[in-house]
Scaffold this motif. Structure first.
Motif, short mmCIF file in Angstrom:
data_model
loop_
_atom_site.label_atom_id
_atom_site.label_comp_id
_atom_site.label_asym_id
_atom_site.label_seq_id
_atom_site.Cartn_x
_atom_site.Cartn_y
_atom_site.Cartn_z
N GLU A 1 0.62 1.06 3.39
CA GLU A 1 -0.10 0.75 4.63
C GLU A 1 -1.47 1.38 4.53
OE1 GLU A 1 1.83 1.86 8.24
OE2 GLU A 1 3.59 0.64 7.81
N TYR A 2 -2.51 0.59 4.86
CA TYR A 2 -3.89 1.06 4.83
C TYR A 2 -4.49 0.91 6.22
CZ TYR A 2 -3.73 0.85 -0.26
OH TYR A 2 -3.40 1.06 -1.57
N ASP A 3 -5.39 1.82 6.57
CA ASP A 3 -6.18 1.69 7.78
C ASP A 3 -7.23 0.62 7.52
OD1 ASP A 3 -8.47 2.16 9.60
OD2 ASP A 3 -7.20 3.79 10.33
N ILE A 4 -7.33 -0.37 8.38
CA ILE A 4 -8.25 -1.48 8.15
C ILE A 4 -9.70 -1.03 8.19
CG2 ILE A 4 -9.13 -3.64 9.17
CD1 ILE A 4 -6.29 -4.40 9.80
N LYS A 5 -10.05 -0.13 9.11
CA LYS A 5 -11.44 0.29 9.25
C LYS A 5 -11.92 1.15 8.09
CE LYS A 5 -11.32 0.11 14.25
NZ LYS A 5 -11.06 0.86 15.45
N THR A 6 -11.12 2.16 7.70
CA THR A 6 -11.57 3.10 6.68
C THR A 6 -11.07 2.75 5.28
OG1 THR A 6 -9.66 4.55 6.98
CG2 THR A 6 -11.60 4.98 8.36
N GLY A 7 -10.03 1.94 5.17
CA GLY A 7 -9.45 1.64 3.87
C GLY A 7 -8.60 2.78 3.33
N GLN A 8 -8.30 3.76 4.17
CA GLN A 8 -7.55 4.94 3.74
C GLN A 8 -6.05 4.64 3.72
OE1 GLN A 8 -8.75 8.45 5.77
NE2 GLN A 8 -6.99 9.62 5.13
N LEU A 9 -5.37 5.16 2.69
CA LEU A 9 -3.93 4.98 2.55
C LEU A 9 -3.21 5.80 3.62
CD1 LEU A 9 -1.55 3.90 0.80
CD2 LEU A 9 -1.72 6.02 -0.50
N ILE A 10 -2.38 5.15 4.42
CA ILE A 10 -1.62 5.83 5.47
C ILE A 10 -0.23 6.18 4.97
CG2 ILE A 10 -0.63 5.59 7.78
CD1 ILE A 10 -2.96 3.66 8.39
N SER A 11 0.43 5.24 4.29
CA SER A 11 1.77 5.52 3.77
C SER A 11 2.04 4.71 2.51
CB SER A 11 2.84 5.24 4.83
OG SER A 11 3.03 3.85 4.98
N ARG A 12 2.90 5.27 1.67
CA ARG A 12 3.38 4.59 0.46
C ARG A 12 4.85 4.93 0.31
NH1 ARG A 12 0.35 6.52 -4.22
NH2 ARG A 12 -1.20 4.99 -3.67
N LYS A 13 5.68 3.87 0.19
CA LYS A 13 7.12 4.05 0.04
C LYS A 13 7.58 3.26 -1.18
CE LYS A 13 7.54 3.79 5.02
NZ LYS A 13 8.08 3.02 6.12
N TRP A 14 8.59 3.80 -1.86
CA TRP A 14 9.18 3.15 -3.03
C TRP A 14 10.66 2.90 -2.76
CZ3 TRP A 14 6.63 1.78 -7.49
CH2 TRP A 14 5.33 2.28 -7.65
N ARG A 15 11.16 1.80 -3.32
CA ARG A 15 12.58 1.50 -3.22
C ARG A 15 13.00 0.80 -4.52
NH1 ARG A 15 14.78 -2.10 1.71
NH2 ARG A 15 13.49 -3.68 0.77
N GLU A 16 14.17 1.17 -5.02
CA GLU A 16 14.69 0.47 -6.19
C GLU A 16 16.14 0.11 -5.96
OE1 GLU A 16 14.78 2.86 -9.82
OE2 GLU A 16 14.24 4.58 -8.59
N LYS A 17 16.63 -0.80 -6.78
CA LYS A 17 18.02 -1.25 -6.63
C LYS A 17 18.97 -0.12 -7.00
CE LYS A 17 17.17 -6.12 -7.20
NZ LYS A 17 17.10 -6.39 -5.80
N HIS B 1 3.00 -5.31 0.30
CA HIS B 1 4.33 -5.15 -0.28
C HIS B 1 4.28 -5.64 -1.73
CE1 HIS B 1 8.73 -4.77 0.66
NE2 HIS B 1 8.75 -5.26 -0.57
N TYR B 2 4.70 -4.79 -2.66
CA TYR B 2 4.70 -5.13 -4.08
C TYR B 2 6.13 -5.25 -4.58
CZ TYR B 2 -0.02 -3.09 -3.86
OH TYR B 2 -1.32 -2.78 -3.53
N LEU B 3 6.39 -6.25 -5.42
CA LEU B 3 7.67 -6.39 -6.12
C LEU B 3 7.37 -6.33 -7.61
CD1 LEU B 3 9.25 -9.32 -4.07
CD2 LEU B 3 9.88 -6.92 -3.98
N PHE B 4 8.00 -5.39 -8.32
CA PHE B 4 7.76 -5.23 -9.75
C PHE B 4 8.88 -5.87 -10.55
CE2 PHE B 4 5.61 -1.69 -7.62
CZ PHE B 4 4.33 -1.86 -8.12
N GLU B 5 8.59 -6.19 -11.81
CA GLU B 5 9.55 -6.88 -12.67
C GLU B 5 10.80 -6.05 -12.94
OE1 GLU B 5 7.51 -8.12 -16.19
OE2 GLU B 5 6.17 -9.45 -15.07
N ASP B 6 10.69 -4.72 -12.91
CA ASP B 6 11.85 -3.87 -13.18
C ASP B 6 12.75 -3.70 -11.94
OD1 ASP B 6 10.22 -2.26 -11.67
OD2 ASP B 6 10.21 -0.58 -13.06
N GLY B 7 12.46 -4.42 -10.86
CA GLY B 7 13.29 -4.36 -9.66
C GLY B 7 12.80 -3.39 -8.60
N LYS B 8 11.77 -2.61 -8.91
CA LYS B 8 11.25 -1.67 -7.92
C LYS B 8 10.39 -2.39 -6.89
CE LYS B 8 11.13 2.49 -10.77
NZ LYS B 8 10.29 3.56 -11.29
N GLU B 9 10.34 -1.80 -5.70
CA GLU B 9 9.48 -2.31 -4.63
C GLU B 9 8.59 -1.17 -4.16
OE1 GLU B 9 11.32 -4.60 -1.36
OE2 GLU B 9 13.18 -4.13 -2.40
#
Length: 182
Positions: A18-34, A6-14
């Motif tokens: 989610e990564y697969d532990i075995k392969t390191g492959q990106l499973i999902s990426r979601k963005w949210r802002e105020k 989970h990342y919190l950025f200075e401009d208020g975005k989040e």
């Protein structure tokens, strides 16, 4: 089997990934802002399965979209960006996938004028990289159109560096997962 970052950025975005532990492959990426009132907005899915509107949407009980509508989602591999559009029954010859360089997007068209979609590649926009028509390809199988865009070497290098950094991070709940009550 998953690692959530989970990342919190200075401009208020989040951003939540989610990564697969075995392969390191990106499973999902979601963005949210105020939102305009300062509250947290809804999650916008960039990579992975789109959130189902049926999960908790009580106001949409009477009118729902058809289950045969095309479903557009992104599912990356280690070497390419990949989009899947389910519920497209036409043969492969009907589809045309092209790059619009001045609008920085890819366009899907059908010769029978039954489907049209424009989509951008946010990863290339974040790294300020140009779109390359030679990196784009598509195939069709099982009523699903699969569009593949080969990742540029700059993004592959950045993802490799990110994986090294993520391996150094200790998980916040790396225990055995038991809840302890007092």
């Amino acid at each position: 089997g998953k690692r959530k970052i989970h990342y919190l950025f200075e401009d208020g975005k989040e951003m939540a990934e989610e990564y697969d532990i075995k392969t390191g492959q990106l499973i999902s990426r979601k963005w949210r802002e105020k939102n305009t009132l300062g509250g947290t907005g809804k999650w916008q899915v960039e990579v992975g399965e789109p959130t189902s509107p049926l999960l908790g949407a009580l106001e949409s009980e009477l009118i729902t979209e058809s289950s045969s509508n095309p479903i557009f989602m992104r599912k990356d591999t280690l070497s390419s960006f990949q989009w899947r559009i389910r519920n497209l029954p036409y043969p492969k010859e009907v589809y045309s996938v092209s790059v619009e360089e001045e609008q920085r997007c890819c366009v899907i068209r059908t010769t029978n004028k039954k489907y049209y979609k424009k989509f951008s590649i946010p990863d290339l926009d974040r790294y300020h990289l140009p779109l390359d028509a030679a990196a784009l390809s598509f195939t069709h199988a099982n009523n699903t159109l699969i569009i593949t865009y080969q990742k540029p070497k700059e993004i592959l290098a950045a993802e490799e560096q990110l994986q090294k950094e993520l391996k150094k991070i200790k998980a916040a709940n790396s225990g055995d997962g038991d809840c302890k009550t007092q």
